[in-house]
Design a protein around this motif. Sequence first.
Motif, PDB file in Angstrom:
ATOM      1  N   GLY A  24     -20.935 -18.827  -0.472  1.00 37.97           N
ATOM      2  CA  GLY A  24     -21.050 -19.880   0.526  1.00 37.97           C
ATOM      3  C   GLY A  24     -20.073 -19.778   1.665  1.00 37.97           C
ATOM      4  N   GLN A  25     -19.237 -18.690   1.704  1.00 29.51           N
ATOM      5  CA  GLN A  25     -18.270 -18.553   2.773  1.00 29.51           C
ATOM      6  C   GLN A  25     -18.701 -17.437   3.709  1.00 29.51           C
ATOM      7  N   THR A  26     -18.522 -17.626   5.015  1.00 29.33           N
ATOM      8  CA  THR A  26     -18.857 -16.590   5.973  1.00 29.33           C
ATOM      9  C   THR A  26     -17.810 -15.496   5.927  1.00 29.33           C
ATOM     10  N   ARG A  27     -18.250 -14.262   5.800  1.00 27.87           N
ATOM     11  CA  ARG A  27     -17.316 -13.141   5.757  1.00 27.87           C
ATOM     12  C   ARG A  27     -16.757 -12.878   7.144  1.00 27.87           C
ATOM     13  N   ASP A  28     -15.484 -12.649   7.246  1.00 28.08           N
ATOM     14  CA  ASP A  28     -14.859 -12.291   8.507  1.00 28.08           C
ATOM     15  C   ASP A  28     -15.488 -11.011   9.039  1.00 28.08           C
ATOM     16  N   GLU A  29     -15.849 -11.004  10.335  1.00 26.14           N
ATOM     17  CA  GLU A  29     -16.519  -9.835  10.888  1.00 26.14           C
ATOM     18  C   GLU A  29     -15.668  -8.578  10.750  1.00 26.14           C
ATOM     19  N   ALA A  30     -14.371  -8.738  10.787  1.00 25.07           N
ATOM     20  CA  ALA A  30     -13.493  -7.573  10.694  1.00 25.07           C
ATOM     21  C   ALA A  30     -13.550  -6.912   9.336  1.00 25.07           C
ATOM     22  N   ALA A  31     -14.026  -7.639   8.319  1.00 18.81           N
ATOM     23  CA  ALA A  31     -14.113  -7.042   6.995  1.00 18.81           C
ATOM     24  C   ALA A  31     -15.048  -5.849   6.980  1.00 18.81           C
ATOM     25  N   ALA A  32     -15.993  -5.821   7.920  1.00 18.97           N
ATOM     26  CA  ALA A  32     -16.922  -4.696   7.983  1.00 18.97           C
ATOM     27  C   ALA A  32     -16.209  -3.398   8.312  1.00 18.97           C
ATOM     28  N   GLU A  33     -14.993  -3.475   8.855  1.00 18.96           N
ATOM     29  CA  GLU A  33     -14.224  -2.281   9.169  1.00 18.96           C
ATOM     30  C   GLU A  33     -13.654  -1.642   7.909  1.00 18.96           C
ATOM     31  N   PHE A  34     -13.672  -2.339   6.823  1.00 17.89           N
ATOM     32  CA  PHE A  34     -13.044  -1.883   5.594  1.00 17.89           C
ATOM     33  C   PHE A  34     -14.053  -1.907   4.457  1.00 17.89           C
ATOM     34  N   THR A  35     -14.233  -0.774   3.796  1.00 23.45           N
ATOM     35  CA  THR A  35     -15.181  -0.665   2.692  1.00 23.45           C
ATOM     36  C   THR A  35     -14.445  -0.291   1.421  1.00 23.45           C
ATOM     37  N   LYS A 238      -5.222  -5.660   9.096  1.00 21.19           N
ATOM     38  CA  LYS A 238      -5.782  -6.640   8.173  1.00 21.19           C
ATOM     39  C   LYS A 238      -4.964  -6.622   6.895  1.00 21.19           C
ATOM     40  N   TYR A 239      -5.164  -7.674   6.085  1.00 16.78           N
ATOM     41  CA  TYR A 239      -4.474  -7.784   4.811  1.00 16.78           C
ATOM     42  C   TYR A 239      -5.492  -7.892   3.682  1.00 16.78           C
ATOM     43  N   LEU A 240      -5.200  -7.218   2.604  1.00 20.06           N
ATOM     44  CA  LEU A 240      -6.057  -7.208   1.419  1.00 20.06           C
ATOM     45  C   LEU A 240      -5.313  -7.853   0.259  1.00 20.06           C
ATOM     46  N   THR A 241      -5.954  -8.799  -0.405  1.00 21.08           N
ATOM     47  CA  THR A 241      -5.425  -9.366  -1.640  1.00 21.08           C
ATOM     48  C   THR A 241      -6.381  -9.037  -2.781  1.00 21.08           C
ATOM     49  N   VAL A 242      -5.836  -8.535  -3.877  1.00 21.40           N
ATOM     50  CA  VAL A 242      -6.622  -8.368  -5.099  1.00 21.40           C
ATOM     51  C   VAL A 242      -6.078  -9.342  -6.133  1.00 21.40           C
ATOM     52  N   ILE A 243      -6.982  -9.989  -6.879  1.00 24.65           N
ATOM     53  CA  ILE A 243      -6.598 -11.024  -7.845  1.00 24.65           C
ATOM     54  C   ILE A 243      -7.401 -10.823  -9.127  1.00 24.65           C
ATOM     55  N   GLU A 244      -6.735 -10.999 -10.248  1.00 28.83           N
ATOM     56  CA  GLU A 244      -7.348 -10.753 -11.555  1.00 28.83           C
ATOM     57  C   GLU A 244      -8.092 -11.979 -12.086  1.00 28.83           C
ATOM     58  N   ILE A 255      -9.879 -10.654   1.983  1.00 26.87           N
ATOM     59  CA  ILE A 255      -9.324 -10.035   3.188  1.00 26.87           C
ATOM     60  C   ILE A 255      -8.965 -11.120   4.191  1.00 26.87           C
ATOM     61  N   ALA A 256      -7.928 -10.859   5.008  1.00 24.81           N
ATOM     62  CA  ALA A 256      -7.494 -11.829   6.018  1.00 24.81           C
ATOM     63  C   ALA A 256      -6.908 -11.093   7.211  1.00 24.81           C
ATOM     64  N   THR A 262      -6.668 -17.366   6.813  1.00 24.20           N
ATOM     65  CA  THR A 262      -7.683 -17.713   5.833  1.00 24.20           C
ATOM     66  C   THR A 262      -8.180 -16.463   5.130  1.00 24.20           C
ATOM     67  N   TRP A 263      -8.215 -16.520   3.807  1.00 27.04           N
ATOM     68  CA  TRP A 263      -8.692 -15.390   3.014  1.00 27.04           C
ATOM     69  C   TRP A 263     -10.201 -15.489   2.836  1.00 27.04           C
ATOM     70  N   GLN A 264     -10.893 -14.410   3.221  1.00 23.88           N
ATOM     71  CA  GLN A 264     -12.340 -14.358   3.092  1.00 23.88           C
ATOM     72  C   GLN A 264     -12.715 -13.473   1.903  1.00 23.88           C
ATOM     73  N   PRO A 265     -13.736 -13.852   1.138  1.00 25.29           N
ATOM     74  CA  PRO A 265     -14.140 -13.053  -0.018  1.00 25.29           C
ATOM     75  C   PRO A 265     -14.721 -11.712   0.403  1.00 25.29           C
ATOM     76  N   LEU A 266     -14.342 -10.677  -0.310  1.00 31.64           N
ATOM     77  CA  LEU A 266     -14.808  -9.325  -0.035  1.00 31.64           C
ATOM     78  C   LEU A 266     -15.583  -8.751  -1.210  1.00 31.64           C
TER      79      LEU A 266
END
Length: 350
Positions: A24-35, A238-244, A255-256, A262-266
Amino acid sequence: MRSLRWWSACLVIMLTQLAGTVAGQTRDEAAAEFTLPAQWEYSAPLIAPEVRDVEPSRAQKDPTIVFHDGRWHVFMTVKLPGRTAIEYCSFANWEEANASKRTLLPVSESKYFGAPQVFYFEPHECWYLVYQAGMPNANKMWVAYSTTKEISNPQSWTPAQPMLDGGADDPRKVGGLDYWIICDDERAYLFITSLDGRLWRLWTRLEDFPHGFSHCELALRGEFFEASHTYRLKGLDKYLTVIEEKGQRYFKAYIADRLDGTWQPLAVTRDHPFASNRNITPAPDVPPWTDNISHGELIRASNNQQLLVDPENLRFVFQGLLEKDKAGRNYGELRWRIGLLTPATSVSEK
Protein backbone atom coordinates in the motif's frame (compact mmCIF):
# COMPACT_ATOMS: atom_id res chain seq x y z
CA MET A 1 22.00 -21.92 -17.90
CA ARG A 2 19.67 -20.01 -15.57
CA SER A 3 17.31 -22.05 -13.47
CA LEU A 4 13.53 -21.60 -13.62
CA ARG A 5 13.69 -20.50 -9.97
CA TRP A 6 16.16 -17.73 -10.86
CA TRP A 7 14.04 -16.41 -13.76
CA SER A 8 10.91 -16.53 -11.58
CA ALA A 9 12.62 -14.43 -8.90
CA CYS A 10 13.70 -11.88 -11.54
CA LEU A 11 10.14 -11.68 -12.88
CA VAL A 12 8.76 -11.00 -9.38
CA ILE A 13 11.20 -8.13 -8.91
CA MET A 14 10.41 -6.58 -12.32
CA LEU A 15 6.66 -6.83 -11.82
CA THR A 16 6.90 -5.28 -8.36
CA GLN A 17 8.99 -2.40 -9.69
CA LEU A 18 6.47 -1.78 -12.49
CA ALA A 19 3.59 -1.84 -10.06
CA GLY A 20 5.34 0.78 -7.94
CA THR A 21 3.61 -0.21 -4.74
CA VAL A 22 4.31 -2.64 -1.91
CA ALA A 23 1.98 -3.06 1.07
CA GLY A 24 0.00 0.00 0.00
CA GLN A 25 3.00 2.35 -0.07
CA THR A 26 4.26 4.13 -3.18
CA ARG A 27 7.82 3.12 -3.98
CA ASP A 28 10.28 5.98 -4.26
CA GLU A 29 11.12 6.50 -7.93
CA ALA A 30 14.81 6.48 -7.11
CA ALA A 31 14.54 2.89 -5.92
CA ALA A 32 14.43 1.87 -9.57
CA GLU A 33 18.10 2.86 -9.75
CA PHE A 34 18.96 0.04 -7.37
CA THR A 35 18.21 -3.64 -7.96
CA LEU A 36 18.66 -6.31 -5.33
CA PRO A 37 20.09 -9.71 -6.24
CA ALA A 38 17.30 -12.01 -7.33
CA GLN A 39 19.12 -15.09 -6.06
CA TRP A 40 21.93 -15.67 -3.57
CA GLU A 41 24.34 -18.55 -3.13
CA TYR A 42 25.54 -19.37 0.36
CA SER A 43 28.98 -20.61 1.30
CA ALA A 44 29.82 -23.49 3.56
CA PRO A 45 29.87 -22.42 7.24
CA LEU A 46 32.89 -20.12 7.63
CA ILE A 47 32.96 -19.59 11.41
CA ALA A 48 31.54 -22.20 13.78
CA PRO A 49 31.61 -22.52 17.59
CA GLU A 50 35.17 -23.33 18.60
CA VAL A 51 35.87 -26.62 20.37
CA ARG A 52 37.71 -25.67 23.57
CA ASP A 53 37.83 -26.58 27.24
CA VAL A 54 37.52 -23.07 28.68
CA GLU A 55 34.28 -21.18 28.00
CA PRO A 56 33.23 -23.16 24.92
CA SER A 57 30.85 -21.37 22.60
CA ARG A 58 27.65 -23.00 21.42
CA ALA A 59 26.79 -20.31 18.84
CA GLN A 60 28.52 -17.71 16.68
CA LYS A 61 26.09 -14.83 16.07
CA ASP A 62 25.66 -11.23 14.95
CA PRO A 63 28.80 -10.80 12.81
CA THR A 64 30.18 -7.34 12.05
CA ILE A 65 33.17 -7.11 9.76
CA VAL A 66 35.73 -4.78 8.19
CA PHE A 67 38.70 -5.36 5.89
CA HIS A 68 41.77 -3.43 7.08
CA ASP A 69 45.51 -3.74 6.42
CA GLY A 70 45.05 -6.85 4.30
CA ARG A 71 42.96 -8.77 6.83
CA TRP A 72 39.33 -9.37 7.70
CA HIS A 73 38.41 -8.40 11.26
CA VAL A 74 35.26 -10.06 12.59
CA PHE A 75 33.47 -9.31 15.86
CA MET A 76 30.53 -11.51 16.85
CA THR A 77 28.31 -12.51 19.73
CA VAL A 78 29.12 -15.84 21.39
CA LYS A 79 26.90 -17.86 23.69
CA LEU A 80 29.02 -19.16 26.56
CA PRO A 81 28.18 -21.12 29.72
CA GLY A 82 26.49 -18.56 31.97
CA ARG A 83 27.08 -15.50 29.84
CA THR A 84 26.93 -13.83 26.43
CA ALA A 85 29.98 -11.95 25.18
CA ILE A 86 31.79 -10.60 22.10
CA GLU A 87 34.47 -12.64 20.36
CA TYR A 88 37.03 -11.48 17.79
CA CYS A 89 38.99 -13.19 15.07
CA SER A 90 41.08 -12.03 12.12
CA PHE A 91 42.32 -13.69 8.94
CA ALA A 92 43.65 -12.87 5.49
CA ASN A 93 41.41 -15.28 3.56
CA TRP A 94 37.97 -16.68 4.30
CA GLU A 95 39.35 -20.21 4.01
CA GLU A 96 41.31 -19.47 7.21
CA ALA A 97 38.39 -18.02 9.15
CA ASN A 98 37.32 -21.02 11.21
CA ALA A 99 40.89 -21.89 12.21
CA SER A 100 41.81 -18.31 13.13
CA LYS A 101 42.60 -17.42 16.73
CA ARG A 102 39.55 -16.45 18.83
CA THR A 103 39.70 -13.82 21.56
CA LEU A 104 36.93 -12.87 23.99
CA LEU A 105 36.92 -9.09 24.36
CA PRO A 106 37.53 -7.96 27.96
CA VAL A 107 35.36 -4.85 27.63
CA SER A 108 32.72 -5.55 30.28
CA GLU A 109 32.06 -7.61 33.39
CA SER A 110 28.38 -7.81 32.46
CA LYS A 111 26.94 -11.29 32.01
CA TYR A 112 25.36 -10.06 28.80
CA PHE A 113 26.93 -7.94 26.10
CA GLY A 114 26.76 -8.54 22.38
CA ALA A 115 25.30 -7.64 18.96
CA PRO A 116 28.39 -5.58 18.02
CA GLN A 117 28.95 -3.08 15.22
CA VAL A 118 32.47 -1.95 14.25
CA PHE A 119 33.49 1.09 12.19
CA TYR A 120 36.27 3.69 11.95
CA PHE A 121 35.16 7.14 13.12
CA GLU A 122 37.30 9.54 11.12
CA PRO A 123 36.73 12.67 13.25
CA HIS A 124 38.29 10.87 16.27
CA GLU A 125 40.79 8.82 14.24
CA CYS A 126 39.86 5.63 16.06
CA TRP A 127 37.74 2.51 15.79
CA TYR A 128 34.39 2.26 17.55
CA LEU A 129 32.67 -0.90 18.70
CA VAL A 130 28.98 -0.31 19.52
CA TYR A 131 27.00 -3.03 21.32
CA GLN A 132 24.22 -3.74 23.79
CA ALA A 133 25.05 -4.45 27.42
CA GLY A 134 22.83 -5.48 30.29
CA MET A 135 23.86 -3.61 33.41
CA PRO A 136 22.70 -4.01 37.04
CA ASN A 137 19.82 -1.75 38.05
CA ALA A 138 19.42 -0.26 34.56
CA ASN A 139 15.85 -0.34 33.22
CA LYS A 140 17.12 -0.39 29.63
CA MET A 141 20.21 -2.00 28.17
CA TRP A 142 23.15 0.27 27.66
CA VAL A 143 23.91 1.47 24.19
CA ALA A 144 27.54 0.75 24.95
CA TYR A 145 30.75 1.58 23.13
CA SER A 146 34.46 0.92 23.28
CA THR A 147 37.27 2.42 21.20
CA THR A 148 40.76 1.52 20.02
CA LYS A 149 43.52 2.78 17.74
CA GLU A 150 44.59 -0.80 16.98
CA ILE A 151 41.81 -2.97 15.62
CA SER A 152 44.19 -5.92 15.32
CA ASN A 153 44.81 -5.91 19.10
CA PRO A 154 41.70 -7.27 20.84
CA GLN A 155 43.13 -6.37 24.26
CA SER A 156 43.32 -2.68 23.35
CA TRP A 157 39.60 -1.87 23.44
CA THR A 158 38.58 0.54 26.19
CA PRO A 159 36.11 -0.63 28.86
CA ALA A 160 32.42 -0.27 28.02
CA GLN A 161 30.96 3.21 28.36
CA PRO A 162 27.34 4.20 27.70
CA MET A 163 26.10 6.34 24.85
CA LEU A 164 22.74 5.84 26.53
CA ASP A 165 22.43 4.27 29.97
CA GLY A 166 18.71 3.78 30.53
CA GLY A 167 18.61 6.55 33.14
CA ALA A 168 16.29 9.51 33.54
CA ASP A 169 17.92 11.45 30.70
CA ASP A 170 17.78 8.55 28.25
CA PRO A 171 15.48 9.70 25.39
CA ARG A 172 14.52 6.18 24.25
CA LYS A 173 10.83 5.39 24.43
CA VAL A 174 11.69 1.68 24.60
CA GLY A 175 15.02 0.04 25.32
CA GLY A 176 15.13 -1.89 22.07
CA LEU A 177 18.12 -3.81 20.86
CA ASP A 178 20.56 -4.32 17.96
CA TYR A 179 21.92 -0.78 18.08
CA TRP A 180 23.27 0.60 14.82
CA ILE A 181 25.21 3.80 14.11
CA ILE A 182 25.54 5.48 10.70
CA CYS A 183 26.60 9.05 9.95
CA ASP A 184 26.12 11.62 7.22
CA ASP A 185 28.12 14.85 6.96
CA GLU A 186 26.31 16.52 9.84
CA ARG A 187 24.82 13.93 12.19
CA ALA A 188 25.36 10.54 13.75
CA TYR A 189 22.18 8.46 13.68
CA LEU A 190 21.32 5.62 16.03
CA PHE A 191 18.74 3.09 14.81
CA ILE A 192 17.07 0.65 17.20
CA THR A 193 14.52 -2.13 16.70
CA SER A 194 12.03 -2.98 19.44
CA LEU A 195 10.77 -6.50 18.50
CA ASP A 196 7.28 -5.17 17.76
CA GLY A 197 7.51 -3.93 14.18
CA ARG A 198 8.97 -0.55 15.08
CA LEU A 199 12.28 0.99 14.02
CA TRP A 200 13.41 3.95 16.10
CA ARG A 201 15.75 6.77 15.07
CA LEU A 202 17.87 9.00 17.28
CA TRP A 203 20.54 11.46 16.28
CA THR A 204 23.23 13.78 17.55
CA ARG A 205 25.53 16.32 15.94
CA LEU A 206 28.64 14.72 14.46
CA GLU A 207 30.86 16.85 16.69
CA ASP A 208 29.00 15.60 19.80
CA PHE A 209 29.26 11.88 19.02
CA PRO A 210 29.23 9.49 20.91
CA HIS A 211 27.04 11.60 23.19
CA GLY A 212 24.21 14.06 22.73
CA PHE A 213 21.45 11.69 21.58
CA SER A 214 18.50 13.73 22.85
CA HIS A 215 15.93 13.06 20.15
CA CYS A 216 13.97 9.85 19.54
CA GLU A 217 11.30 9.24 16.91
CA LEU A 218 9.61 6.40 15.09
CA ALA A 219 11.41 5.91 11.77
CA LEU A 220 9.43 2.99 10.35
CA ARG A 221 6.63 0.64 11.27
CA GLY A 222 6.18 -2.73 9.54
CA GLU A 223 6.13 -6.48 9.87
CA PHE A 224 9.70 -7.02 11.04
CA PHE A 225 11.47 -8.04 14.20
CA GLU A 226 15.07 -6.99 14.87
CA ALA A 227 18.60 -6.39 13.53
CA SER A 228 18.14 -3.31 11.37
CA HIS A 229 21.38 -2.46 9.55
CA THR A 230 21.63 0.68 7.44
CA TYR A 231 24.13 1.57 4.71
CA ARG A 232 24.82 4.28 2.16
CA LEU A 233 24.67 3.05 -1.45
CA LYS A 234 27.78 4.04 -3.36
CA GLY A 235 27.10 6.21 -6.39
CA LEU A 236 23.35 6.48 -5.78
CA ASP A 237 23.12 8.89 -2.84
CA LYS A 238 20.55 6.56 -1.29
CA TYR A 239 20.37 4.57 1.92
CA LEU A 240 19.50 0.91 2.30
CA THR A 241 18.14 -0.66 5.48
CA VAL A 242 17.83 -4.42 5.91
CA ILE A 243 15.71 -5.73 8.81
CA GLU A 244 15.16 -9.26 10.07
CA GLU A 245 11.79 -10.96 10.40
CA LYS A 246 11.09 -13.58 13.08
CA GLY A 247 10.06 -17.23 12.70
CA GLN A 248 12.07 -18.86 9.96
CA ARG A 249 14.42 -15.91 9.84
CA TYR A 250 14.81 -13.77 6.74
CA PHE A 251 15.67 -10.19 5.79
CA LYS A 252 13.55 -7.43 4.30
CA ALA A 253 14.87 -4.27 2.63
CA TYR A 254 13.86 -0.60 2.62
CA ILE A 255 15.33 2.42 0.83
CA ALA A 256 15.44 6.16 1.58
CA ASP A 257 16.92 9.38 0.23
CA ARG A 258 18.08 10.55 3.65
CA LEU A 259 18.85 9.07 7.03
CA ASP A 260 16.15 11.29 8.52
CA GLY A 261 13.80 10.64 5.60
CA THR A 262 10.98 8.23 4.83
CA TRP A 263 11.82 4.57 4.31
CA GLN A 264 10.11 3.00 1.31
CA PRO A 265 9.65 -0.78 1.00
CA LEU A 266 11.93 -2.48 -1.50
CA ALA A 267 11.68 -6.20 -0.74
CA VAL A 268 9.43 -6.95 2.21
CA THR A 269 7.91 -10.42 1.91
CA ARG A 270 9.31 -13.94 2.19
CA ASP A 271 8.59 -14.52 -1.50
CA HIS A 272 10.13 -11.19 -2.48
CA PRO A 273 12.81 -10.67 0.20
CA PHE A 274 16.25 -9.25 0.54
CA ALA A 275 17.28 -12.79 1.50
CA SER A 276 15.14 -15.73 2.62
CA ASN A 277 14.80 -19.46 2.07
CA ARG A 278 12.97 -18.56 -1.16
CA ASN A 279 15.98 -17.01 -2.90
CA ILE A 280 19.05 -18.77 -1.46
CA THR A 281 20.75 -21.92 -2.66
CA PRO A 282 24.00 -23.61 -1.61
CA ALA A 283 27.07 -22.84 -3.70
CA PRO A 284 28.40 -25.71 -5.84
CA ASP A 285 29.65 -28.64 -3.71
CA VAL A 286 28.24 -27.09 -0.50
CA PRO A 287 25.82 -29.39 1.38
CA PRO A 288 22.65 -27.59 2.53
CA TRP A 289 23.16 -26.29 6.08
CA THR A 290 20.83 -23.29 6.42
CA ASP A 291 17.37 -22.12 5.47
CA ASN A 292 17.41 -19.25 7.96
CA ILE A 293 19.13 -15.94 7.15
CA SER A 294 19.58 -14.16 10.45
CA HIS A 295 21.45 -11.16 11.94
CA GLY A 296 23.94 -10.29 9.22
CA GLU A 297 26.14 -7.52 7.85
CA LEU A 298 26.78 -6.32 4.32
CA ILE A 299 30.46 -6.20 3.45
CA ARG A 300 31.31 -2.53 3.11
CA ALA A 301 33.25 -0.64 0.45
CA SER A 302 34.87 1.53 3.14
CA ASN A 303 35.36 1.29 6.89
CA ASN A 304 34.34 4.76 8.01
CA GLN A 305 31.25 5.99 9.80
CA GLN A 306 29.23 6.49 6.61
CA LEU A 307 28.99 2.71 6.04
CA LEU A 308 29.30 2.75 2.25
CA VAL A 309 28.40 -0.40 0.29
CA ASP A 310 28.87 -1.03 -3.41
CA PRO A 311 25.51 -1.95 -5.01
CA GLU A 312 27.44 -3.71 -7.79
CA ASN A 313 29.22 -5.98 -5.31
CA LEU A 314 26.80 -6.93 -2.54
CA ARG A 315 27.91 -9.68 -0.16
CA PHE A 316 26.18 -10.52 3.10
CA VAL A 317 27.76 -12.21 6.12
CA PHE A 318 25.03 -13.86 8.20
CA GLN A 319 24.22 -16.38 10.92
CA GLY A 320 22.37 -19.47 9.78
CA LEU A 321 21.02 -22.91 10.59
CA LEU A 322 18.35 -25.30 9.35
CA GLU A 323 14.81 -24.77 10.58
CA LYS A 324 14.56 -28.43 11.56
CA ASP A 325 17.50 -27.97 13.95
CA LYS A 326 15.45 -25.56 16.07
CA ALA A 327 13.11 -28.34 17.19
CA GLY A 328 13.08 -28.91 20.95
CA ARG A 329 15.49 -26.04 21.70
CA ASN A 330 14.93 -22.56 23.06
CA TYR A 331 16.59 -19.66 21.25
CA GLY A 332 19.65 -19.56 23.51
CA GLU A 333 20.43 -23.19 22.71
CA LEU A 334 20.50 -22.85 18.92
CA ARG A 335 23.83 -23.60 17.23
CA TRP A 336 24.21 -20.69 14.85
CA ARG A 337 27.14 -20.60 12.44
CA ILE A 338 28.38 -17.81 10.19
CA GLY A 339 28.34 -17.97 6.39
CA LEU A 340 28.48 -15.69 3.37
CA LEU A 341 25.85 -14.86 0.74
CA THR A 342 27.05 -13.93 -2.76
CA PRO A 343 24.73 -12.95 -5.63
CA ALA A 344 24.19 -16.03 -7.79
CA THR A 345 24.27 -13.85 -10.91
CA SER A 346 27.85 -12.76 -10.22
CA VAL A 347 28.86 -16.38 -9.68
CA SER A 348 27.32 -17.63 -12.91
CA GLU A 349 28.76 -14.81 -15.01
CA LYS A 350 32.38 -15.27 -13.91
